[in-house]
Structure formats: C-alpha cells, structure tokens
Design a protein around this motif. Structure first.
Motif, PDB file in Angstrom:
ATOM      1  N   ASN A 166      -7.173  -1.717  -6.007  1.00 33.79           N
ATOM      2  CA  ASN A 166      -8.395  -1.196  -5.240  1.00 33.79           C
ATOM      3  C   ASN A 166      -8.062   0.363  -5.074  1.00 33.79           C
ATOM      4  O   ASN A 166      -6.878   0.392  -4.610  1.00 33.79           O
ATOM      5  CB  ASN A 166      -8.602  -1.927  -3.820  1.00 33.79           C
ATOM      6  CG  ASN A 166      -9.572  -0.253  -3.371  1.00 33.79           C
ATOM      7  OD1 ASN A 166     -10.407   0.304  -3.453  1.00 33.79           O
ATOM      8  ND2 ASN A 166     -10.456  -1.825  -1.984  1.00 33.79           N
ATOM      9  N   PRO A 167      -8.961   0.990  -6.112  1.00 36.02           N
ATOM     10  CA  PRO A 167      -8.600   2.713  -5.744  1.00 36.02           C
ATOM     11  C   PRO A 167      -7.792   3.308  -4.250  1.00 36.02           C
ATOM     12  O   PRO A 167      -7.435   3.960  -4.037  1.00 36.02           O
ATOM     13  CB  PRO A 167      -9.576   3.168  -6.813  1.00 36.02           C
ATOM     14  CG  PRO A 167      -9.800   2.201  -7.659  1.00 36.02           C
ATOM     15  CD  PRO A 167     -10.074   1.344  -6.745  1.00 36.02           C
ATOM     16  N   LEU A 168      -8.802   2.349  -3.168  1.00 39.31           N
ATOM     17  CA  LEU A 168      -8.737   2.891  -2.706  1.00 39.31           C
ATOM     18  C   LEU A 168      -7.386   1.879  -1.418  1.00 39.31           C
ATOM     19  O   LEU A 168      -7.464   2.686  -0.075  1.00 39.31           O
ATOM     20  CB  LEU A 168     -10.240   3.061  -1.611  1.00 39.31           C
ATOM     21  CG  LEU A 168     -11.068   3.885  -1.974  1.00 39.31           C
ATOM     22  CD1 LEU A 168     -12.483   3.226  -0.738  1.00 39.31           C
ATOM     23  CD2 LEU A 168     -10.831   5.331  -1.993  1.00 39.31           C
ATOM     24  N   ASN A 169      -6.877   1.597  -2.242  1.00 39.37           N
ATOM     25  CA  ASN A 169      -5.548   0.628  -1.436  1.00 39.37           C
ATOM     26  C   ASN A 169      -4.380   0.440  -2.406  1.00 39.37           C
ATOM     27  O   ASN A 169      -4.256  -0.381  -3.169  1.00 39.37           O
ATOM     28  CB  ASN A 169      -6.747  -1.060  -0.584  1.00 39.37           C
ATOM     29  CG  ASN A 169      -5.098  -1.531  -0.200  1.00 39.37           C
ATOM     30  OD1 ASN A 169      -4.216  -0.677   0.166  1.00 39.37           O
ATOM     31  ND2 ASN A 169      -5.067  -2.571  -0.121  1.00 39.37           N
ATOM     32  N   PRO A 170      -4.212   1.489  -2.813  1.00 38.42           N
ATOM     33  CA  PRO A 170      -3.291   2.204  -4.068  1.00 38.42           C
ATOM     34  C   PRO A 170      -1.743   1.129  -4.359  1.00 38.42           C
ATOM     35  O   PRO A 170      -1.135   1.099  -3.013  1.00 38.42           O
ATOM     36  CB  PRO A 170      -3.399   3.312  -4.495  1.00 38.42           C
ATOM     37  CG  PRO A 170      -3.493   3.988  -3.529  1.00 38.42           C
ATOM     38  CD  PRO A 170      -4.689   3.303  -2.239  1.00 38.42           C
ATOM     39  N   THR A 171      -1.502   0.683  -4.524  1.00 40.48           N
ATOM     40  CA  THR A 171      -0.186   0.106  -4.387  1.00 40.48           C
ATOM     41  C   THR A 171       0.603   0.826  -5.052  1.00 40.48           C
ATOM     42  O   THR A 171       1.009   1.037  -5.721  1.00 40.48           O
ATOM     43  CB  THR A 171      -0.233  -1.712  -5.433  1.00 40.48           C
ATOM     44  OG1 THR A 171      -0.973  -2.148  -5.162  1.00 40.48           O
ATOM     45  CG2 THR A 171       0.964  -2.296  -5.766  1.00 40.48           C
ATOM     46  N   ALA A 172       2.324   0.975  -4.476  1.00 38.55           N
ATOM     47  CA  ALA A 172       3.495   1.403  -4.076  1.00 38.55           C
ATOM     48  C   ALA A 172       4.013   0.463  -4.288  1.00 38.55           C
ATOM     49  O   ALA A 172       4.496  -0.794  -4.065  1.00 38.55           O
ATOM     50  CB  ALA A 172       3.479   2.577  -3.410  1.00 38.55           C
TER      51      ALA A 172
ATOM     52  N   PRO B  82       0.958  -1.562  -0.379  1.00 41.86           N
ATOM     53  CA  PRO B  82       0.050   0.374  -0.209  1.00 41.86           C
ATOM     54  C   PRO B  82       0.865   1.607  -0.296  1.00 41.86           C
ATOM     55  O   PRO B  82       1.582   1.393   0.785  1.00 41.86           O
ATOM     56  CB  PRO B  82      -0.837   0.283   1.328  1.00 41.86           C
ATOM     57  CG  PRO B  82      -1.127  -1.412   1.765  1.00 41.86           C
ATOM     58  CD  PRO B  82      -0.127  -2.343   0.794  1.00 41.86           C
ATOM     59  N   GLY B  83       0.515   2.373  -1.214  1.00 41.54           N
ATOM     60  CA  GLY B  83       0.814   3.617  -0.800  1.00 41.54           C
ATOM     61  C   GLY B  83       0.672   4.363  -0.174  1.00 41.54           C
ATOM     62  O   GLY B  83       0.207   5.907  -0.833  1.00 41.54           O
ATOM     63  N   TYR B  84       1.027   4.678   1.035  1.00 40.40           N
ATOM     64  CA  TYR B  84      -0.206   5.228   2.319  1.00 40.40           C
ATOM     65  C   TYR B  84       0.574   6.750   2.065  1.00 40.40           C
ATOM     66  O   TYR B  84      -0.513   7.415   2.137  1.00 40.40           O
ATOM     67  CB  TYR B  84       0.806   4.628   3.999  1.00 40.40           C
ATOM     68  CG  TYR B  84       0.029   6.131   4.735  1.00 40.40           C
ATOM     69  CD1 TYR B  84      -1.100   5.821   4.312  1.00 40.40           C
ATOM     70  CD2 TYR B  84       0.961   7.297   5.150  1.00 40.40           C
ATOM     71  CE1 TYR B  84      -2.193   6.608   6.064  1.00 40.40           C
ATOM     72  CE2 TYR B  84       0.121   7.619   6.378  1.00 40.40           C
ATOM     73  CZ  TYR B  84      -1.277   7.158   6.255  1.00 40.40           C
ATOM     74  OH  TYR B  84      -1.600   9.023   7.409  1.00 40.40           O
ATOM     75  N   GLU B  85       1.628   6.680   1.973  1.00 39.79           N
ATOM     76  CA  GLU B  85       2.482   8.007   1.465  1.00 39.79           C
ATOM     77  C   GLU B  85       1.650   8.579   0.533  1.00 39.79           C
ATOM     78  O   GLU B  85       2.246  10.483  -0.468  1.00 39.79           O
ATOM     79  CB  GLU B  85       3.895   8.420   1.298  1.00 39.79           C
ATOM     80  CG  GLU B  85       4.089   8.116   2.892  1.00 39.79           C
ATOM     81  CD  GLU B  85       4.059   6.462   3.268  1.00 39.79           C
ATOM     82  OE1 GLU B  85       4.273   6.280   4.563  1.00 39.79           O
ATOM     83  OE2 GLU B  85       3.401   5.767   2.371  1.00 39.79           O
ATOM     84  N   LEU B  86       1.532   7.841  -0.900  1.00 43.94           N
ATOM     85  CA  LEU B  86       1.042   8.446  -2.325  1.00 43.94           C
ATOM     86  C   LEU B  86      -0.271   8.983  -2.673  1.00 43.94           C
ATOM     87  O   LEU B  86      -1.297   8.807  -3.810  1.00 43.94           O
ATOM     88  CB  LEU B  86       2.319   7.831  -2.982  1.00 43.94           C
ATOM     89  CG  LEU B  86       4.122   7.299  -2.681  1.00 43.94           C
ATOM     90  CD1 LEU B  86       4.315   6.006  -4.016  1.00 43.94           C
ATOM     91  CD2 LEU B  86       4.257   8.788  -3.596  1.00 43.94           C
ATOM     92  N   ALA B  87      -1.304   8.037  -1.305  1.00 43.61           N
ATOM     93  CA  ALA B  87      -2.669   8.302  -1.493  1.00 43.61           C
ATOM     94  C   ALA B  87      -3.045   9.057  -1.061  1.00 43.61           C
ATOM     95  O   ALA B  87      -2.550  10.054  -0.776  1.00 43.61           O
ATOM     96  CB  ALA B  87      -2.541   7.261  -0.696  1.00 43.61           C
ATOM     97  N   GLY B  88      -4.482   9.215  -1.307  1.00 40.69           N
ATOM     98  CA  GLY B  88      -5.316  10.244  -0.899  1.00 40.69           C
ATOM     99  C   GLY B  88      -5.797  10.163   0.188  1.00 40.69           C
ATOM    100  O   GLY B  88      -5.877   8.965   0.966  1.00 40.69           O
ATOM    101  N   ASP B  89      -6.749  11.362   0.801  1.00 43.32           N
ATOM    102  CA  ASP B  89      -7.188  10.977   1.985  1.00 43.32           C
ATOM    103  C   ASP B  89      -8.083  10.041   2.427  1.00 43.32           C
ATOM    104  O   ASP B  89      -7.287   9.466   3.079  1.00 43.32           O
ATOM    105  CB  ASP B  89      -7.895  12.637   2.593  1.00 43.32           C
ATOM    106  CG  ASP B  89      -6.777  14.394   2.541  1.00 43.32           C
ATOM    107  OD1 ASP B  89      -5.491  13.350   2.577  1.00 43.32           O
ATOM    108  OD2 ASP B  89      -7.589  14.744   2.051  1.00 43.32           O
TER     109      ASP B  89
END
Length: 303
Positions: free
Chosen positions: A228-234, A184-191
C-alpha cells in the motif's frame, strides 16, 4: 458511544468497518490497547490466506517474502528464525521457502489464537508443518534471552503506537544476532501517508528509538516492495553487539523468561506457579492465559 459486544464487532467487521478505530472511539482512546489489537486481528482470521487466492496478491507476497529472505541471507545463514507477530504465516512460509533452513527451528507467535490456528493449516499445506507456533505478546515475548539467531517483524509493531521502546527491548532481548524490522516508514513517508498512519495509531520513530536504547542500527530506509503506497514499508536492521551464548531453552514463561515444564500436555512455569494451556497444539503463552495452579505438578504426578 457504548462499547460494542463481540457480535456487534463481528457484524461491523463484515460491513467493512475498521475495528481498531471503532473500539478506540468507543473506549475514548487515542492509541490501540493490546485488547483492541487482539479483537481486530482475531476477527480478521483467515482473511490473509483468502487473499492469497488473488494472483496479484500472491505474486506480490512472493516477491516481498523473497526480498526479506535475501536481506536475511546478506546478514547471516540463520539456524533459528522467529517472526514476531506471525499472523497467518503467509510471510513466514515464503521466507522459509527461500532460506531452505530446518523448519523445526522456525518459530512464530501472535496475539490472536485464531490466526495461529489458520496459520498452522497454511504451514502444513505449504510443507512446513514443523514450524512451532504459540500465542504471545510483543510486550512480554515468551522466548528466552538470546534464543533466536534472526528475529524479524512484518507490520507487527504497526498498530502499537506509544509502545515502541518496550516492544523493541523485548525483540532485542530475544535476538541472538540480528533484528530486522519491516514496519511503516512514518518518517520516510509523504504527508498523506503520515496522516493515515496517525489516524490508525501506527508506530513511528523505530530507528530513533533503537538509537536511544543504544542499539546498533546498521540500516534504515524504505523497502523496495510495499502493498500500500499510503503505508510504505521501511526496513530497519539492528545488529546485536557480539555473539551471545545460546540458551538451553527457547520457549519461556512470559513473566520470568525461564524454562517451562511440559506436564500433561500443558506447560508449567515453576517460577510463576502457573499452567499455560495448549489449545489444539498451540501453546497459549500470553501472561493473561496463565492459570495459577501451584499444586499442578503434585496432582499431575499422582495421576
């Protein structure tokens, strides 16, 4: 809230409940433990393979695994490969199909034995019966130092928030050349995606943790394919500084990282003085699986 029994959890899972969330609440935890992760994934066993019957899911998985394989081939042509947290091997089989490497030098481990049992059947059906599987913990990986050319993960670190650095140390230790993380790309994801990741106890800060540990991060960005767009892969790519000497053994005692002896169909650790059982052909190499049996070699020799 009382801690649910295994039957309660199975019923809750079949009703669509999020098991990790349910168990965290029952145990008063804010983060997932290995026990919680094991239960949640074991109850899901077979679900990922069943999902491959959906043509759209199968198409996405094919594109995703081909993209992972291409990323690996840009780095090296591996002679050995490990998927850490292999699950049901639906990712590993696709990656191997593109790499066209000797599948007897491909490995996978997972916290859940049940997932590995269905993975074994899946790999056989997909013409990769020689892949070697075992149970194992990301916190104590049962592989020798520098034993695998390329180690990769696919949303395996995901539920382990708070344990990122320990897991990264173990993955890096086993890696000989390249470590590739698809997480998961937490730092690269939306709010909205970040709030969801926080709710489910997902990992974060992997690239920064690698840098803190002194690892050479050559790439960290969003991966072009995600389910899943709400769990974007980095994708995070880590290079090991220089080629390391290949050890004489691959599977190892999870406590001491030393060779295991095959005796009577089981695996014995001379350092731990313990036997690791092999269940339906799958070595159980989590530390909790060890049976203290210092006299096992003596009795085995006498049989």
């Amino acid at each position: 809230m009382p801690v649910p029994t295994p039957k309660d959890l199975l019923k809750a899972y079949r009703q669509g409940c999020n098991i990790t969330e349910l168990l965290r609440e029952a145990q008063g935890r804010t983060q997932n433990s290995e026990e919680i992760i094991e239960v949640a994934y074991d109850l899901q066993a077979g679900g990922y393979i069943a999902a491959m019957e959906n043509p759209e899911m199968a198409r996405h998985k094919g594109e995703y695994t081909a993209a992972i394989a291409r990323e690996i081939l840009r780095l090296t042509t591996p002679t050995s490969l490990l998927e850490a947290g292999v699950g049901e091997a639906t990712t590993l089989s696709g990656v191997l199909g593109v790499l066209a490497m000797d599948s007897s030098q491909a490995y996978g481990f997972d916290i859940s034995w049940s997932r590995l049992a269905v993975a074994r059947q899946w790999l056989t059906d997909e013409k990769f019966p020689q892949v070697r599987l075992c149970t194992g913990s990301l916190l104590q990986i049962p592989f020798a130092d520098n034993s695998i050319d390329v180690v990769y993960t696919s949303h395996a670190i995901e539920p382990n928030a708070g344990q990122e650095q320990q897991i990264l140390r173990e993955l890096y230790r086993v890696t000989r050349q390249w470590l590739v993380l698809l997480e998961p790309g937490y730092e690269l994801a939306g709010d909205e995606a970040r709030r969801r990741m926080e709710r489910f106890g997902y990992c974060r800060g992997l690239a920064e943790s690698c840098r803190v540990l002194g690892y050479d991060v050559v790439r960290h960005e969003l991966f072009p394919l995600t389910a899943n767009p709400l769990n974007p892969t980095a994708i995070t790519v880590i290079r090991k500084d220089e080629p390391r000497e290949r050890p004489t053994h691959v599977l190892a005692c999870p406590r001491f990282k030393t060779p295991l002896q095959e005796l009577g169909g089981m695996l014995f650790s001379p350092e731990a003085l313990a036997v690791y059982p092999v269940l339906c052909g799958i070595p159980c190499l989590r530390p909790e699986s060890a049976i203290l049996a210092s006299l096992y070699p003596d009795f085995f020799q006498g049989l």
